[in-house]
Write a protein that holds these residues in place. Structure first.
Motif, mmCIF file in Angstrom:
data_model
loop_
_atom_site.group_PDB
_atom_site.id
_atom_site.type_symbol
_atom_site.label_atom_id
_atom_site.label_comp_id
_atom_site.label_asym_id
_atom_site.label_seq_id
_atom_site.Cartn_x
_atom_site.Cartn_y
_atom_site.Cartn_z
ATOM 1 N N MET A 47 43.065 21.101 41.663
ATOM 2 C CA MET A 47 41.940 21.795 42.265
ATOM 3 C C MET A 47 40.503 21.089 41.340
ATOM 4 S SD MET A 47 42.560 25.925 42.348
ATOM 5 C CE MET A 47 43.624 26.192 41.119
ATOM 6 N N ARG A 48 40.749 20.360 40.122
ATOM 7 C CA ARG A 48 39.747 19.495 39.907
ATOM 8 C C ARG A 48 39.470 18.437 40.562
ATOM 9 N NH1 ARG A 48 41.988 21.866 34.881
ATOM 10 N NH2 ARG A 48 40.371 23.319 33.882
ATOM 11 N N SER A 49 40.568 17.652 41.116
ATOM 12 C CA SER A 49 40.454 16.548 41.782
ATOM 13 C C SER A 49 39.958 16.605 43.188
ATOM 14 C CB SER A 49 41.753 15.663 41.589
ATOM 15 O OG SER A 49 42.875 16.482 42.503
ATOM 16 N N GLU A 50 40.337 17.835 43.651
ATOM 17 C CA GLU A 50 39.831 17.934 45.141
ATOM 18 C C GLU A 50 38.459 18.496 45.085
ATOM 19 O OE1 GLU A 50 42.859 20.790 46.507
ATOM 20 O OE2 GLU A 50 44.018 19.046 47.361
ATOM 21 N N GLY A 51 37.750 18.928 44.032
ATOM 22 C CA GLY A 51 36.281 19.546 43.599
ATOM 23 C C GLY A 51 36.301 20.948 44.049
ATOM 24 N N VAL A 52 37.460 21.504 43.985
ATOM 25 C CA VAL A 52 37.368 23.101 44.050
ATOM 26 C C VAL A 52 36.641 23.798 42.562
ATOM 27 C CG1 VAL A 52 38.635 25.055 44.122
ATOM 28 C CG2 VAL A 52 39.178 23.217 45.356
ATOM 29 N N ILE A 53 37.339 23.133 41.678
ATOM 30 C CA ILE A 53 36.786 23.270 40.223
ATOM 31 C C ILE A 53 36.068 22.211 39.608
ATOM 32 C CG2 ILE A 53 37.147 23.410 37.761
ATOM 33 C CD1 ILE A 53 39.966 24.698 38.392
ATOM 34 N N VAL A 54 34.641 22.404 39.752
ATOM 35 C CA VAL A 54 33.613 21.264 39.638
ATOM 36 C C VAL A 54 33.163 20.889 38.117
ATOM 37 C CG1 VAL A 54 32.583 21.456 41.963
ATOM 38 C CG2 VAL A 54 31.730 22.806 40.138
ATOM 39 N N ALA A 55 33.380 22.027 37.161
ATOM 40 C CA ALA A 55 33.135 21.728 35.840
ATOM 41 C C ALA A 55 33.584 22.917 35.088
ATOM 42 C CB ALA A 55 31.543 21.977 35.754
ATOM 43 N N ASP A 56 33.868 22.418 33.798
ATOM 44 C CA ASP A 56 34.496 23.317 32.718
ATOM 45 C C ASP A 56 33.299 23.564 31.773
ATOM 46 O OD1 ASP A 56 37.423 24.022 33.451
ATOM 47 O OD2 ASP A 56 37.491 21.848 33.398
ATOM 48 N N VAL A 57 32.630 24.704 31.772
ATOM 49 C CA VAL A 57 31.637 24.840 30.839
ATOM 50 C C VAL A 57 31.651 26.033 30.090
ATOM 51 C CG1 VAL A 57 30.062 23.947 32.763
ATOM 52 C CG2 VAL A 57 30.305 26.249 32.566
ATOM 53 N N ALA A 58 30.772 26.048 28.990
ATOM 54 C CA ALA A 58 30.448 26.912 27.993
ATOM 55 C C ALA A 58 29.272 27.839 28.200
ATOM 56 C CB ALA A 58 30.333 26.398 26.456
ATOM 57 N N VAL A 59 29.585 29.134 28.354
ATOM 58 C CA VAL A 59 28.370 29.844 28.904
ATOM 59 C C VAL A 59 27.761 30.440 27.601
ATOM 60 C CG1 VAL A 59 27.674 32.023 30.067
ATOM 61 C CG2 VAL A 59 29.453 30.680 30.968
ATOM 62 N N ILE A 60 26.520 30.046 27.412
ATOM 63 C CA ILE A 60 26.009 30.327 26.084
ATOM 64 C C ILE A 60 25.076 31.621 26.315
ATOM 65 C CG2 ILE A 60 25.903 27.983 25.269
ATOM 66 C CD1 ILE A 60 22.847 28.246 26.086
ATOM 67 N N ASN A 61 24.856 32.248 24.818
ATOM 68 C CA ASN A 61 24.036 33.366 25.153
ATOM 69 C C ASN A 61 22.661 32.975 24.885
ATOM 70 O OD1 ASN A 61 22.349 35.575 24.001
ATOM 71 N ND2 ASN A 61 23.914 36.537 22.888
ATOM 72 N N PRO A 62 21.618 33.131 25.965
ATOM 73 C CA PRO A 62 20.502 32.684 26.035
ATOM 74 C C PRO A 62 19.437 32.926 25.028
ATOM 75 C CG PRO A 62 21.192 33.392 27.970
ATOM 76 C CD PRO A 62 22.103 33.836 27.250
ATOM 77 N N ALA A 63 19.753 34.230 24.281
ATOM 78 C CA ALA A 63 18.631 34.925 23.252
ATOM 79 C C ALA A 63 18.910 34.021 22.205
ATOM 80 C CB ALA A 63 18.926 36.156 23.232
ATOM 81 N N ILE A 64 20.204 33.746 21.751
ATOM 82 C CA ILE A 64 20.426 32.914 20.458
ATOM 83 C C ILE A 64 20.081 31.493 20.531
ATOM 84 C CG2 ILE A 64 22.570 32.308 19.345
ATOM 85 C CD1 ILE A 64 23.852 34.951 19.773
ATOM 86 N N ALA A 65 20.230 30.827 21.989
ATOM 87 C CA ALA A 65 19.933 29.716 21.881
ATOM 88 C C ALA A 65 18.517 29.521 22.269
ATOM 89 C CB ALA A 65 20.561 29.246 23.429
ATOM 90 N N GLY A 66 17.612 30.578 21.968
ATOM 91 C CA GLY A 66 16.148 30.439 21.987
ATOM 92 C C GLY A 66 15.807 30.613 23.427
ATOM 93 N N GLU A 67 16.499 31.184 24.392
ATOM 94 C CA GLU A 67 15.990 31.133 25.700
ATOM 95 C C GLU A 67 16.017 32.681 26.056
ATOM 96 O OE1 GLU A 67 18.859 28.642 27.736
ATOM 97 O OE2 GLU A 67 17.755 26.979 27.312
ATOM 98 N N ALA A 68 15.055 33.415 25.517
ATOM 99 C CA ALA A 68 15.044 34.887 25.582
ATOM 100 C C ALA A 68 14.797 35.409 26.843
ATOM 101 C CB ALA A 68 14.284 35.339 24.565
ATOM 102 N N VAL A 69 13.978 34.807 27.641
ATOM 103 C CA VAL A 69 13.429 35.246 28.892
ATOM 104 C C VAL A 69 14.336 34.569 30.158
ATOM 105 C CG1 VAL A 69 11.538 35.432 30.500
ATOM 106 C CG2 VAL A 69 11.242 35.815 28.048
ATOM 107 N N THR A 70 14.665 35.361 31.050
ATOM 108 C CA THR A 70 15.234 34.884 32.139
ATOM 109 C C THR A 70 14.436 34.864 33.625
ATOM 110 O OG1 THR A 70 17.605 34.939 31.416
ATOM 111 C CG2 THR A 70 17.155 34.845 33.765
#
Length: 154
Positions: A47-70
């Motif tokens: 599924m990674r090679s076929e492009g079904v899975i395009v990324a393995d990512v870490a989902v961060i807590n925006p408030a802790i990362a200094g991005e409190a407003v969405t």
């Protein structure tokens, strides 16, 4: 992802699990979907090679990362020629506040997902990006009060 990719019920179960936790061991994934560990690893690799899975990512807590407003911003352009669209996208991609961009149909041309430390930074963004661009006809701002998790991934 190409048109010829086939996703069966095992793949769908695996995708649901790795969207919640892509670090879950293959042994646990195998138990959950009823396959062997090697079959799970083969399916994920495919599924990674076929492009079904395009990324393995870490989902961060925006408030802790200094991005409190969405903020979601709906943007309409004066002109939608290829050159104008490409220029807008190039400019927006350079901005670290912009986390996602969608080119959409309907009353607006783009939907932007921004994460910022505060509204003062959004005011700067508006000035630098929208007001400084003669091709931006209008924009609407939607400020998220709080994020409600759905468990469906990023």
């Amino acid at each position: 992802m190409t048109e010829s990719v086939t996703i069966d019920h095992f793949d769908q179960k695996l995708l649901a699990l790795v969207q919640k936790n892509n670090l879950q061991p293959a042994r646990e994934l195998a138990e959950a979907v009823g396959l062997s560990e090697s079959a799970v690893l083969r399916r994920l690799r495919r599924m990674r090679s076929e492009g079904v899975i395009v990324a393995d990512v870490a989902v961060i807590n925006p408030a802790i990362a200094g991005e409190a407003v969405t903020i979601h911003t709906l943007v309409s352009l004066e002109r939608e020629r290829s050159f104008d669209l490409d220029a807008f996208v190039r400019k927006i991609r350079q901005r670290p506040e912009v986390k996602k961009i969608w080119y959409v149909t309907g009353e607006v041309d783009f939907v932007l997902l921004l994460r910022l430390p505060g509204m003062d930074r959004y005011a700067d963004f508006v000035q630098e990006v929208f007001h400084a661009d003669e091709n931006v006809k209008s924009f609407k701002t939607i400020v998220a009060i709080r994020e409600i998790e759905t468990g469906g991934g990023v």
